[in-house]
Design an enzyme around this catalytic site. Sequence first.
Site, PDB file in Angstrom:
ATOM      1  N   HIS A   1       0.834  -1.211   0.000  1.00  0.00           N
ATOM      2  CA  HIS A   1       0.000   0.000   0.000  1.00  0.00           C
ATOM      3  C   HIS A   1       0.868   1.261   0.000  1.00  0.00           C
ATOM      4  O   HIS A   1       0.658   2.178  -0.803  1.00  0.00           O
ATOM      5  CB  HIS A   1      -0.940   0.024   1.206  1.00  0.00           C
ATOM      6  CG  HIS A   1      -1.570   1.372   1.410  1.00  0.00           C
ATOM      7  ND1 HIS A   1      -2.613   1.834   0.622  1.00  0.00           N
ATOM      8  CD2 HIS A   1      -1.270   2.385   2.252  1.00  0.00           C
ATOM      9  CE1 HIS A   1      -2.935   3.061   0.990  1.00  0.00           C
ATOM     10  NE2 HIS A   1      -2.127   3.434   1.976  1.00  0.00           N
TER      11      HIS A   1
ATOM     12  N   HIS B   1       1.430   5.078  -2.550  1.00  0.00           N
ATOM     13  CA  HIS B   1       1.761   6.471  -2.214  1.00  0.00           C
ATOM     14  C   HIS B   1       2.997   7.026  -2.924  1.00  0.00           C
ATOM     15  O   HIS B   1       3.024   8.196  -3.293  1.00  0.00           O
ATOM     16  CB  HIS B   1       1.990   6.619  -0.698  1.00  0.00           C
ATOM     17  CG  HIS B   1       0.733   6.622   0.104  1.00  0.00           C
ATOM     18  ND1 HIS B   1      -0.136   7.698   0.121  1.00  0.00           N
ATOM     19  CD2 HIS B   1       0.187   5.697   0.933  1.00  0.00           C
ATOM     20  CE1 HIS B   1      -1.159   7.425   0.923  1.00  0.00           C
ATOM     21  NE2 HIS B   1      -0.991   6.205   1.426  1.00  0.00           N
TER      22      HIS B   1
ATOM     23  N   GLU C   1      -5.848   9.454  -0.115  1.00  0.00           N
ATOM     24  CA  GLU C   1      -6.166   8.028  -0.071  1.00  0.00           C
ATOM     25  C   GLU C   1      -7.199   7.600  -1.112  1.00  0.00           C
ATOM     26  O   GLU C   1      -7.044   6.572  -1.756  1.00  0.00           O
ATOM     27  CB  GLU C   1      -6.654   7.622   1.329  1.00  0.00           C
ATOM     28  CG  GLU C   1      -5.592   7.726   2.429  1.00  0.00           C
ATOM     29  CD  GLU C   1      -4.448   6.709   2.310  1.00  0.00           C
ATOM     30  OE1 GLU C   1      -4.481   5.852   1.408  1.00  0.00           O
ATOM     31  OE2 GLU C   1      -3.509   6.797   3.125  1.00  0.00           O
TER      32      GLU C   1
ATOM     33  N   SER D   1      -3.809   1.064  -4.850  1.00  0.00           N
ATOM     34  CA  SER D   1      -3.184  -0.168  -4.361  1.00  0.00           C
ATOM     35  C   SER D   1      -4.218  -1.266  -4.124  1.00  0.00           C
ATOM     36  O   SER D   1      -3.880  -2.315  -3.597  1.00  0.00           O
ATOM     37  CB  SER D   1      -2.397   0.107  -3.068  1.00  0.00           C
ATOM     38  OG  SER D   1      -3.265   0.552  -2.036  1.00  0.00           O
TER      39      SER D   1
HETATM   40  N1  HBI Z   1       0.591   5.735  10.403  1.00  0.00           N
HETATM   41  N2  HBI Z   1       2.064   4.406   9.216  1.00  0.00           N
HETATM   42  C1  HBI Z   1       0.980   5.208   9.243  1.00  0.00           C
HETATM   43  N3  HBI Z   1       0.322   5.470   8.080  1.00  0.00           N
HETATM   44  C2  HBI Z   1      -0.769   6.274   8.057  1.00  0.00           C
HETATM   45  O1  HBI Z   1      -1.357   6.510   6.986  1.00  0.00           O
HETATM   46  C3  HBI Z   1      -1.210   6.830   9.262  1.00  0.00           C
HETATM   47  C4  HBI Z   1      -0.490   6.543  10.439  1.00  0.00           C
HETATM   48  N4  HBI Z   1      -0.878   7.053  11.621  1.00  0.00           N
HETATM   49  C5  HBI Z   1      -1.991   7.939  11.708  1.00  0.00           C
HETATM   50  C6  HBI Z   1      -2.682   8.162  10.426  1.00  0.00           C
HETATM   51  N5  HBI Z   1      -2.303   7.639   9.309  1.00  0.00           N
HETATM   52  C7  HBI Z   1      -3.879   8.986  10.356  1.00  0.00           C
HETATM   53  O2  HBI Z   1      -5.083   8.397  10.588  1.00  0.00           O
HETATM   54  C8  HBI Z   1      -3.779  10.468  10.266  1.00  0.00           C
HETATM   55  O3  HBI Z   1      -3.786  10.808   8.882  1.00  0.00           O
HETATM   56  C9  HBI Z   1      -4.903  11.158  10.967  1.00  0.00           C
HETATM   57 FE    FE Z   2      -2.177   5.321   2.896  1.00  0.00          FE
END
Ligand code: HBI
Ligand code: FE
Length: 297
Positions: free
Chosen positions: A138, A143, A184, A203
Amino acid sequence: PDSSTVERSDKHGLAAGAAAAAPSPDWTIPQGWEQYTADEHAVWKTLFERQTRLLPGRACDAFVEGMRALPIGADEIPDFRRLSDVLMKRTGWQVVAVPGLVPDEVFFEHLAHRRFPAGNFIRKPHQLDYLEEPDVFHDVFGHVPMLMNPVIADFIQAYGEGGLRAQRLGRLPQLARVYWYTVEFGLLRQRDGLRIYGAGIASSYTESRFCLESDSPNRIRFDLERVMRTRYRIDDFQETYFVLDDLEELLALSRIDFGPLYERLGSGPEYDPGDVLPQDEVIHRGSGSYHHPQQEG
Ligand code: HBI
Ligand code: FE
């Protein structure tokens, strides 16, 4: 968390719960590229090949161009060091390894410094179509190609900066919806038709077709305040996709002062994922057949 207790060599295939003990204050760990097994590379290959067949005519030009310029191929899980070398030259971003989801403020801090935290583990063969935490497929396949685009690169950094502020102001749920419905699950209206730019769809084998070809979901022109008032589904296809006319629209968003907007969002309605409003610019009005099937009789 006490980093001294974390066994650094035991970090592949960690999913939920594995992140409970943070290995370092910024939650980064070595990718451990040399430790991937042949089976893990094989899962990557399966995912890469079926997704790559699906994306022509579905992924936006920026995604395709980013992918082409990166050392991402079918045969092995990409090495974050090599990805970072290419990204750094193009947009100043790096990819750093994390064990899975990290706390919001840790995530934002990385993004604000143009470091993209990517899960270093890969899903198991029985999880090809759905898993709860972002894995290397993913994060890297979805990304990283878009991070080669200067507009997305700046937008995601601004999201990191804005996230820290939103958290202090108690407006994180609203800001997170912007990320969700753009980075996303965003769609883009290209000259030649609707295309995917969101990583969660790019993805996903099933959702990359659903979002474009199913008559079930709504496709609605992106509007910032509308999106910030709209809840989203985390465990199923989206009921509504928001569509940009141009990625450049995100450039304006990264410069906006969200202060007054956060004020306004303190009152007024919140919308459900499937709602269609009178003021929406509707590109496709969804039938709802997937999420709300009609009962017979
Ligand atoms: N951690 N590794 C990872 N990837 C994410 O997309 C991610 C996260 N921690 C918090 C988060 N996303 C979110 O929900 C924030 O965008 C609010
Ligand atoms: Fe993501």
